[in-house]
Structures are given as structure tokens and as C-alpha cells.
Design an enzyme around this catalytic site. Structure first.
Site, PDB file in Angstrom:
ATOM      1  N   ASN A 136       0.827  -1.220   0.000  1.00 54.14           N
ATOM      2  CA  ASN A 136       0.000   0.000   0.000  1.00 54.14           C
ATOM      3  C   ASN A 136       0.860   1.269   0.000  1.00 54.14           C
ATOM      4  O   ASN A 136       0.361   2.353   0.224  1.00 54.14           O
ATOM      5  CB  ASN A 136      -0.932   0.001   1.219  1.00 54.14           C
ATOM      6  CG  ASN A 136      -0.183  -0.019   2.548  1.00 54.14           C
ATOM      7  OD1 ASN A 136       1.046   0.059   2.560  1.00 54.14           O
ATOM      8  ND2 ASN A 136      -0.901  -0.119   3.635  1.00 54.14           N
ATOM      9  N   HIS A 138       3.394   1.913   2.090  1.00 58.90           N
ATOM     10  CA  HIS A 138       3.943   2.362   3.372  1.00 58.90           C
ATOM     11  C   HIS A 138       5.460   2.214   3.423  1.00 58.90           C
ATOM     12  O   HIS A 138       6.042   1.372   2.744  1.00 58.90           O
ATOM     13  CB  HIS A 138       3.253   1.660   4.562  1.00 58.90           C
ATOM     14  CG  HIS A 138       3.630   0.235   4.811  1.00 58.90           C
ATOM     15  ND1 HIS A 138       2.735  -0.684   5.312  1.00 58.90           N
ATOM     16  CD2 HIS A 138       4.793  -0.455   4.657  1.00 58.90           C
ATOM     17  CE1 HIS A 138       3.350  -1.838   5.456  1.00 58.90           C
ATOM     18  NE2 HIS A 138       4.596  -1.721   5.060  1.00 58.90           N
TER      19      HIS A 138
HETATM   20  C1  F6R Z   1       9.778  -3.237   8.082  1.00 54.52           C
HETATM   21  C2  F6R Z   1       9.229  -2.129   7.333  1.00 54.52           C
HETATM   22  C3  F6R Z   1       8.125  -2.319   6.355  1.00 54.52           C
HETATM   23  C4  F6R Z   1       8.506  -3.298   5.254  1.00 54.52           C
HETATM   24  C5  F6R Z   1       7.368  -3.469   4.249  1.00 54.52           C
HETATM   25  C6  F6R Z   1       7.697  -4.501   3.191  1.00 54.52           C
HETATM   26  O1  F6R Z   1      10.806  -2.793   8.944  1.00 54.52           O
HETATM   27  O2  F6R Z   1       9.663  -1.057   7.519  1.00 54.52           O
HETATM   28  O3  F6R Z   1       7.780  -1.064   5.794  1.00 54.52           O
HETATM   29  O4  F6R Z   1       9.640  -2.803   4.603  1.00 54.52           O
HETATM   30  O5  F6R Z   1       6.212  -3.856   4.921  1.00 54.52           O
HETATM   31  O6  F6R Z   1       7.806  -5.752   3.797  1.00 54.52           O
HETATM   32  P1  F6R Z   1       8.360  -7.002   2.966  1.00 54.52           P
HETATM   33  O7  F6R Z   1       9.775  -6.688   2.677  1.00 54.52           O
HETATM   34  O8  F6R Z   1       8.211  -8.174   3.892  1.00 54.52           O
HETATM   35  O9  F6R Z   1       7.518  -7.086   1.738  1.00 54.52           O
END
Ligand code: F6R
Length: 247
Positions: A136, A138
Site C-alpha cells: 500500500n 507504506h
Molecule cells: C519493516 C518495514 C516495512 C517493510 C514493508 C515490506 O521494517 O519497515 O515497511 O519494509 O512492509 O515488507 P516485505 O519486505 O516483507 O515485503
């Protein structure tokens, strides 16, 4: 914003490690911001390899992680402190006391957040921040709608993020509802940012972050404002970009 497209996650990890290593070489006490999740794992694997085989020295490096779940003890299998120990810190010559992850078990969460900001400032700020991106848009746990100037604070996780992370827990009910996260203002105060993304599931978020408007509805789009932001994106995650990129 510099966008580098790479064929696969191994190449993503190597390109990111090149930037981390270069930055570390510039400072006596490099301050590196780190992320958890699946995406940075190839980077951590490569940093471990370079520490063991290439002499990349972490003995004076200081790290600050982006975020931590509220209410998970540090030894819980899904706590971000444990994730970092198991996937990076335990395998390199970093001083454990130089690694910082927000304390999700703090009695006074507000004081913990203020203290986290103070510790970053006391170290002279973050030289290079590593980021992943949520489906999304973030960054950290700054969900869509987060203030672009926000500092470290407690945030409620959206249903989408809880569902995305449910794969790591026994059921969605076990996924925490709150997290402490660096704010978007904290993140863009880092002197350099690198955002990693892999997989088709990130293609919409990458398109919005790079080619959409700068908006709190896609927190990663704030990197459009940053002077030194590099995105290292696998071909599938870059699949919806329309403007020319580097490789
Ligand atoms: C975790 C963080 C999150 C992840 C994001 C993607 O410290 O900051 O913003 O980077 O949720 O997560 P993955 O890499 O598991 O797809």
C-alpha cells in the site's frame, strides 16, 4: 530519485550492499538505518558474506531499525529485534549495544519514541537509511495518510498490512495491532535513502511512489523530495513504470 532496475533479488542485494559498503567507508562511525521484512534479506545475506570474506568491518557501525511491533517480547519469534539478530547482527562483528530497535514493550511508549529520536540525533543523524515498501506504499509502518512530517511514534496497522504480515503468525488474530515506527520526517532526515522492492506485488506501489503525485496516501512518494534517494527494484516490481530507468 534514482531508479535502478535489476534482474533478481540477488542482484538487488548486491547493488544495495555496494551502496551500504561505500557509505560505511566514508565515516568513522557510520549510522545506518535498517528495515525488516523479506525484501532486505538478500542485502543482509550479502553484508554477512562481505563481513566474513571481504573484511567489511562493522565494529564501529551504529544501526537504527525503522520499527517494532508493540507488545511482542524481544524473544518472540516475530519481534523485529529477534529478526535483526537472527538475520544480520548475530553474524557480523557489530557491537550489540550499537544496534537499536524501538522497544515495543516499553511501559511509556511516548517516552520511548522521544528517546529513539534523541538517540538518532545524538549519533549525528542517519547517514543511510534502508527501506522496503508495503503493497500500500507504506515505509516503516507509516501507513497511507500518515503525516509527511511525522517523527517516531505509535501507529495503528491497517488491515492490509496485518493481512500481508499474517503469513508470519499462526493466525491474523495474532498479528499485533500497533507498532512503533520512525516517522516519515525521521526517514527523510536521513542523508541518503535506499528503497528496495521485489516481486509483482510491489509493482503498483512502486509506480505510485515514483510516477504518482507526492501524497500522504502513498508514503513512499515522499522520496521524490529527497536529494539522495535510490530505488533498487527487480524487473517484476518495476513492471508498471512507464518512464525510462537505469539498469
Ligand atoms: C519493516 C518495514 C516495512 C517493510 C514493508 C515490506 O521494517 O519497515 O515497511 O519494509 O512492509 O515488507 P516485505 O519486505 O516483507 O515485503
Amino acid at each position: 530519485m534514482r531508479i535502478v532496475v535489476v534482474p533478481d533479488t540477488a542482484a538487488m542485494g548486491k547493488r544495495a550492499a555496494d551502496l551500504v559498503e561505500k557509505e560505511m567507508g566514508k565515516h568513522v562511525n557510520p549510522v545506518i538505518g535498517l528495515a525488516t521484512g523479506s525484501t532486505p534479506l538478500p542485502l543482509y545475506k550479502e553484508l554477512i558474506r562481505r563481513n566474513r570474506e571481504g573484511g567489511l568491518d562493522f565494529s564501529t557501525t551504529i544501526t537504527f531499525n525503522l520499527d517494532e511491533y508493540v507488545g511482542l517480547p524481544t524473544d518472540h519469534s516475530e519481534s523485529y529485534r529477534r529478526f535483526m539478530n537472527e538475520n544480520l547482527f548475530d553474524h557480523i562483528n557489530i557491537v550489540p549495544g550499537n544496534t537499536h530497535v524501538p522497544n515495543g514493550m516499553a511501559d511509556d511508549v511516548e517516552a520511548e519514541c522521544e528517546n529513539y529520536e534523541r538517540m538518532i540525533a545524538d549519533c549525528g543523524g542517519i547517514d543511510l537509511q534502508v527501506l522496503g515498501i508495503g503493497g500500500n506504499g507504506h515505509i516503516g509502518f507509516n501507513e497511507p495518510g500518515s503525516s509527511l512530517g511525522s517523527l517516531t511514534r505509535i501507529k495503528t496497522l491497517t488491515e492490509k498490512t496485518r493481512q500481508d504480515n499474517a503469513r508470519f503468525f499462526d493466525s491474523i488474530d495474532d498479528v499485533p495491532r500497533y507498532a512503533i515506527t520512525m516517522g516519515i520526517g525521521t526517514i527523510i532526515a536521513a542523508r541518503k535513502c535506499i528503497l528496495l522492492a521485489s516481486g509483482e506485488g510491489k509493482a503498483d506501489a512502486i509506480k505510485d511512489a515514483c510516477e504518482g503525485p507526492l501524497t500522504a496516501m502513498c508514503p513512499a512518494s515522499v522520496l521524490q523530495l529527497h536529494r539522495y534517494a535510490t530505488l533498487i527494484v527487480t524487473e517484476d516490481a518495476a513492471g508498471k513504470l512507464t518512464l525510462p530507468v537505469e539498469d
